[in-house]
Enzyme design. Structure first.
Site, PDB file in Angstrom:
ATOM      1  N   HIS A   1       7.909  62.494   5.235  1.00  0.00           N
ATOM      2  CA  HIS A   1       8.610  63.667   6.293  1.00  0.00           C
ATOM      3  C   HIS A   1       9.720  64.203   5.890  1.00  0.00           C
ATOM      4  O   HIS A   1       9.891  65.269   6.095  1.00  0.00           O
ATOM      5  CB  HIS A   1       8.329  62.871   7.720  1.00  0.00           C
ATOM      6  CG  HIS A   1       8.839  63.406   8.729  1.00  0.00           C
ATOM      7  ND1 HIS A   1       8.267  63.773   9.791  1.00  0.00           N
ATOM      8  CD2 HIS A   1      10.260  63.790   8.980  1.00  0.00           C
ATOM      9  CE1 HIS A   1       8.894  64.577  10.835  1.00  0.00           C
ATOM     10  NE2 HIS A   1      10.158  64.395  10.242  1.00  0.00           N
ATOM     11  N   GLU A   2      10.839  63.337   5.625  1.00  0.00           N
ATOM     12  CA  GLU A   2      12.121  63.630   5.255  1.00  0.00           C
ATOM     13  C   GLU A   2      12.157  64.609   4.105  1.00  0.00           C
ATOM     14  O   GLU A   2      12.922  65.904   4.108  1.00  0.00           O
ATOM     15  CB  GLU A   2      13.149  62.635   4.992  1.00  0.00           C
ATOM     16  CG  GLU A   2      13.133  61.708   6.115  1.00  0.00           C
ATOM     17  CD  GLU A   2      13.432  62.327   7.492  1.00  0.00           C
ATOM     18  OE1 GLU A   2      14.273  63.418   7.503  1.00  0.00           O
ATOM     19  OE2 GLU A   2      12.855  61.837   8.553  1.00  0.00           O
TER      20      GLU A   2
ATOM     21  N   HIS B   1      11.444  68.157   4.986  1.00  0.00           N
ATOM     22  CA  HIS B   1      12.678  68.957   5.465  1.00  0.00           C
ATOM     23  C   HIS B   1      13.330  69.641   4.240  1.00  0.00           C
ATOM     24  O   HIS B   1      13.874  70.792   4.606  1.00  0.00           O
ATOM     25  CB  HIS B   1      13.619  67.912   6.229  1.00  0.00           C
ATOM     26  CG  HIS B   1      13.116  67.694   7.703  1.00  0.00           C
ATOM     27  ND1 HIS B   1      13.105  68.659   8.502  1.00  0.00           N
ATOM     28  CD2 HIS B   1      12.792  66.200   8.011  1.00  0.00           C
ATOM     29  CE1 HIS B   1      12.838  68.180   9.833  1.00  0.00           C
ATOM     30  NE2 HIS B   1      12.614  66.780   9.491  1.00  0.00           N
TER      31      HIS B   1
ATOM     32  N   CYS C   1       9.977  63.869  15.236  1.00  0.00           N
ATOM     33  CA  CYS C   1      11.045  64.266  14.426  1.00  0.00           C
ATOM     34  C   CYS C   1      12.295  64.703  15.413  1.00  0.00           C
ATOM     35  O   CYS C   1      12.017  65.093  16.539  1.00  0.00           O
ATOM     36  CB  CYS C   1      10.600  65.765  13.968  1.00  0.00           C
ATOM     37  SG  CYS C   1      11.970  66.647  12.822  1.00  0.00           S
TER      38      CYS C   1
END
Ligand SMILES: [Zn+2]
EC number: 3.5.1.88
Length: 190
Positions: A149-150, A153, A107
């Site tokens: 993953h994004e 966030h 990351c």
């Protein structure tokens, strides 16, 4: 303009992001700046909270990774037959496959560290692109992993949250260095 990326420990990485309003006047500039920041950092994904903007917006750039792989790896990791370079605005993951797989992730907000994370193999996501066009698309393999993953966030989640306590413990010292600014990343951070 390349924006500084916030580091592990910054409060914005733990906040739930807000819906992007269609008339948000700074959106085109923000998207342009985020792409420049992503390429400047040689990354494959970047979410708005990582540049200290609490909006539901992220970029995924899996095409560069695809281009670097052998044909065998491309077939195994990119079932769509190519990567993507896409802007996801107000995304919603509407389905996740029962099938999962494990792969290392890093990351840009957690420089110098990587760890294996188990995630669904494919997802379906509804989103608007940078032109405001609505899409509902299904992605698999590495592109789906980058999207998840994004997307995390935007919910204030980090890949670290999926790790076993023992693994997290092994990373604790380096994480503390990052949290207290005692690290060097090859791109601007704050
Ligand atoms: Zn990240």
């Amino acid at each position: 303009m390349i924006l500084p990326i916030v580091a592990y420990g910054h409060h914005q990485l733990r906040a739930r992001c807000k819906t992007v309003s269609p008339d948000y006047p700074l959106l085109p500039q923000l998207i342009t700046n985020m792409w420049q920041t992503l390429y400047g950092a040689n990354g494959c994904g970047l979410a708005a909270p990582q540049v200290n903007v609490p909006l539901r917006l992220f970029l995924v750039e899996s095409q560069s990774t695809f281009d670097l792989l052998s044909p065998e790896e491309q077939t195994a990791l990119f079932p769509e037959g190519a990567g993507i370079r896409e802007t996801f605005i107000n995304p919603e993951i509407t389905a996740r496959s029962a099938e999962t797989w494990e792969e290392e992730e890093g990351c840009l907000s957690i420089p110098g560290l990587r760890a294996s994370v188990t995630r669904p193999w494919s997802i379906t996501i509804r989103y608007e692109d940078a032109a405001g066009t609505q899409h509902t698309r299904t992605f698999s393999g590495l592109t789906a992993r980058m999207i998840q993953h994004e997307y995390d966030h935007l919910e204030g989640r980090l890949y670290l949250d999926y790790l076993a306590p023992i693994k997290r413990k092994l990373m604790a010292r380096k994480l503390e260095y990052i949290r207290t600014g005692r690290f060097h990343a090859p791109y601007p951070m704050k």
